[in-house]
Motif scaffolding. Structure first.
Motif, PDB file in Angstrom:
ATOM      1  N   ARG A 140       0.850  -1.200   0.000  1.00 15.44           N
ATOM      2  CA  ARG A 140       0.000   0.000   0.000  1.00 15.44           C
ATOM      3  C   ARG A 140       0.883   1.247   0.000  1.00 15.44           C
ATOM      4  O   ARG A 140       1.866   1.318   0.739  1.00 15.44           O
ATOM      5  N   ASN A 141       0.502   2.211  -0.814  1.00 14.73           N
ATOM      6  CA  ASN A 141       1.280   3.437  -0.951  1.00 14.73           C
ATOM      7  C   ASN A 141       0.320   4.615  -0.864  1.00 14.73           C
ATOM      8  O   ASN A 141      -0.445   4.872  -1.804  1.00 14.73           O
ATOM      9  N   LEU A 142       0.349   5.307   0.266  1.00 14.37           N
ATOM     10  CA  LEU A 142      -0.569   6.419   0.489  1.00 14.37           C
ATOM     11  C   LEU A 142       0.102   7.773   0.325  1.00 14.37           C
ATOM     12  O   LEU A 142      -0.556   8.802   0.410  1.00 14.37           O
ATOM     13  N   ASP A 169      -4.627  -6.333   1.521  1.00 12.87           N
ATOM     14  CA  ASP A 169      -3.806  -5.237   2.042  1.00 12.87           C
ATOM     15  C   ASP A 169      -2.651  -4.876   1.109  1.00 12.87           C
ATOM     16  O   ASP A 169      -1.537  -4.573   1.556  1.00 12.87           O
ATOM     17  N   CYS A 170      -2.884  -4.938  -0.182  1.00 12.57           N
ATOM     18  CA  CYS A 170      -1.870  -4.493  -1.142  1.00 12.57           C
ATOM     19  C   CYS A 170      -2.568  -3.803  -2.302  1.00 12.57           C
ATOM     20  O   CYS A 170      -3.800  -3.784  -2.399  1.00 12.57           O
ATOM     21  N   PHE A 171      -1.795  -3.215  -3.170  1.00 10.40           N
ATOM     22  CA  PHE A 171      -2.304  -2.568  -4.370  1.00 10.40           C
ATOM     23  C   PHE A 171      -1.879  -3.370  -5.596  1.00 10.40           C
ATOM     24  O   PHE A 171      -0.794  -3.956  -5.616  1.00 10.40           O
ATOM     25  N   ARG A 221      -7.480  -5.235  -9.220  1.00 10.59           N
ATOM     26  CA  ARG A 221      -7.349  -4.230  -8.168  1.00 10.59           C
ATOM     27  C   ARG A 221      -8.167  -4.614  -6.935  1.00 10.59           C
ATOM     28  O   ARG A 221      -7.710  -4.472  -5.791  1.00 10.59           O
ATOM     29  N   LEU A 237      -6.850  -5.437  -3.043  1.00 10.24           N
ATOM     30  CA  LEU A 237      -7.289  -4.676  -1.876  1.00 10.24           C
ATOM     31  C   LEU A 237      -7.774  -5.572  -0.752  1.00 10.24           C
ATOM     32  O   LEU A 237      -7.690  -5.217   0.424  1.00 10.24           O
ATOM     33  N   MET A 282       5.017  -5.887  -2.551  1.00 11.64           N
ATOM     34  CA  MET A 282       4.144  -6.310  -1.470  1.00 11.64           C
ATOM     35  C   MET A 282       4.852  -7.355  -0.600  1.00 11.64           C
ATOM     36  O   MET A 282       5.850  -7.954  -0.999  1.00 11.64           O
TER      37      MET A 282
END
Length: 454
Positions: free
Chosen positions: A151-153, A245-247, A238, A242, A162
């Motif tokens: 995850r990259n916010l 817990d990854c993109f 996608r 999700l 990941m």
């Protein structure tokens, strides 16, 4: 909806998904220029009563950032309503939702019933129709590469692979490793489950060379149907990511030191009457159509690179010796060339375009590649001699940045007639706007190396 019991007319997979269940909602969607699903979610009962719905044509004037380009034409930015009609053959499950939901792709028309010329699905249909008028049926098979990443916010933070089941980050340089695939087992299981619920047939899934990079191959078939599937698959993948817990990212080059992600497109051409592969002769040899198709790709692909590599990031993939082509050479069973002829028997002889990135809109990528091949066959363009050896030793033959690619696209008047002049006008304006937006951004590299040193 004209049919009284319309659910009974749905594709088999959609009916199986709803068996014994009550449909709650229908997502009425259409692809914009980047390939984002736009539309409306409506209650199932309302969808059953409607034959169409409206969206403004301005959805095709937006850049990937959501800003607006000046592409509205002479009448100005009045956001005229389009008429969006469902193609019920595309009805499929949305199996990740909390209720029972279907998705249906729609086609865009103006108020007089004419196709909106810059709707991506209409652009592809325009090209496919040119083939069909010649008595030819184009066939494609896409390969989809993508990364599963942490995850990259924070956009300022580098993208990282990941975490796998082992508790370690996904390993790089493990192409075709089954152990590496097992690291993503839960995500892959959901991808398979979602695909099955949607009625999609996956031809195979493999670990690619990048850390957390996977490839999914789809069975060959009709270009419009396959573009629909890639459009659906991007959303499906996608959503599966999700859940864990990854993109999932389809950027052409998400991680600096890892290979880029391509959407290789395999092409063949079939006689619409006999079903024979037009790339193979009676004795199984190569035909003129086969060579002319290759010649068309070599001649015309540079002018549509802006459709196959639509973002500034796309050109970071075209790096010598980095698993992506930098040339327009062709060869048999040689992955260093931009145009590859895979090993096959005469009935399945095909031409692989290795230039398209996974960030491309599938409708537009297929349209661009097919348009180049079509012009080659129609104009009887002969290709260069087959390349021998490592094609990374050859000269670069494609644009190195989006601005140069758009220069070629804007000059390609013959290609505009194939794709549609109005599409070419709108696409060029939108992409120029996008490129100019990027040029206003100061990168971390510039701040690090220029702030105190120049």
């Amino acid at each position: 909806m004209a049919a009284k019991n319309w659910i009974e007319t749905l594709p088999e997979a959609a009916r199986a998904y709803l068996e014994g269940r009550r449909l709650d909602e229908v997502e009425c969607i259409i692809s914009d220029l980047p390939g984002i699903a736009r539309g409306k979610a409506v209650p199932a009962a309302k969808f059953a009563r409607q034959d169409y719905f409206h969206l403004p044509d301005s959805i095709f004037y937006q850049t990937i950032t959501g800003d607006w380009s000046e592409a509205a034409g002479d009448e100005g930015f009045i956001e005229r309503d389009m008429v969006l009609k469902p193609d019920m053959s595309t009805a499929t499950a949305a199996p990740w939702t909390g209720d029972w939901t279907l998705q249906v792709i729609h086609d865009a028309y103006d108020r007089t019933g004419h196709p909106i010329p810059y709707s991506p699905r209409n652009v592809l249909r325009r090209v496919v129709d040119l083939y069909r008028k010649q008595g030819w049926t184009p066939v494609v098979a896409p390969e989809m590469e993508f990364y599963l990443v942490a995850r990259n916010l924070d956009p300022a933070k580098k993208i990282e692979p990941m975490m796998g089941r082992s508790g370690r980050p996904a390993a790089a340089r493990q192409a075709y490793s089954m152990t590496a695939v097992d690291e993503f087992g839960p995500v892959i299981d959901d991808i398979y489950d979602f695909a099955e619920a949607q009625g999609f047939e996956i031809d195979g899934i493999t670990q690619e060379g990048g850390a957390g990079q996977l490839e999914i191959n789809l069975r060959h078939g009709d270009p419009i149907r396959l573009a629909d599937e890639v459009f659906y698959f991007k959303r499906l993948i996608r959503e599966a990511a999700l859940r864990h817990d990854c993109f999932a990212t389809f950027m052409a080059k998400p991680i600096a030191d890892e290979p880029g992600s391509a959407m290789h497109i395999h092409h063949s051409l079939v006689d619409s009457t006999t079903g024979k592969n037009l790339f193979s002769g009676p004795q199984g040899g190569d035909t003129d159509a086969f060579f002319h198709f290759i010649g068309g790709l070599q001649t015309h692909l540079p002018s549509v690179i802006a459709m196959l590599a639509p973002y500034v990031n796309s050109y970071r993939r075209y790096v010598r010796d980095s698993a992506a082509p930098i040339n327009l050479e062709w060869a048999r069973d040689n992955r260093t060339t931009g145009i590859r002829i895979p090993l096959s028997g005469p009935d399945s002889r095909r031409v692989e375009n290795r230039l398209a990135g996974m960030d491309a809109n599938p409708y537009l990528a297929f349209a661009a590649s097919l348009a180049a091949g079509y012009l080659g066959v129609i104009d009887e363009i002969r290709p260069s001699a087959q390349f021998r050896g490592d094609a990374y030793d050859s000269e670069e033959a494609i644009p190195r940045d989006l601005g140069a690619a758009l220069d070629l696209f804007e000059d390609a008047k013959q290609m505009h007639e194939i794709l549609g002049p109005e599409f070419a006008r709108v696409y060029s304006i939108v992409k120029r706007t996008e490129h100019n937006e990027f040029l206003h951004v100061i990168s971390p590299w510039e701040r690090e190396h220029l702030l105190l040193n120049v």
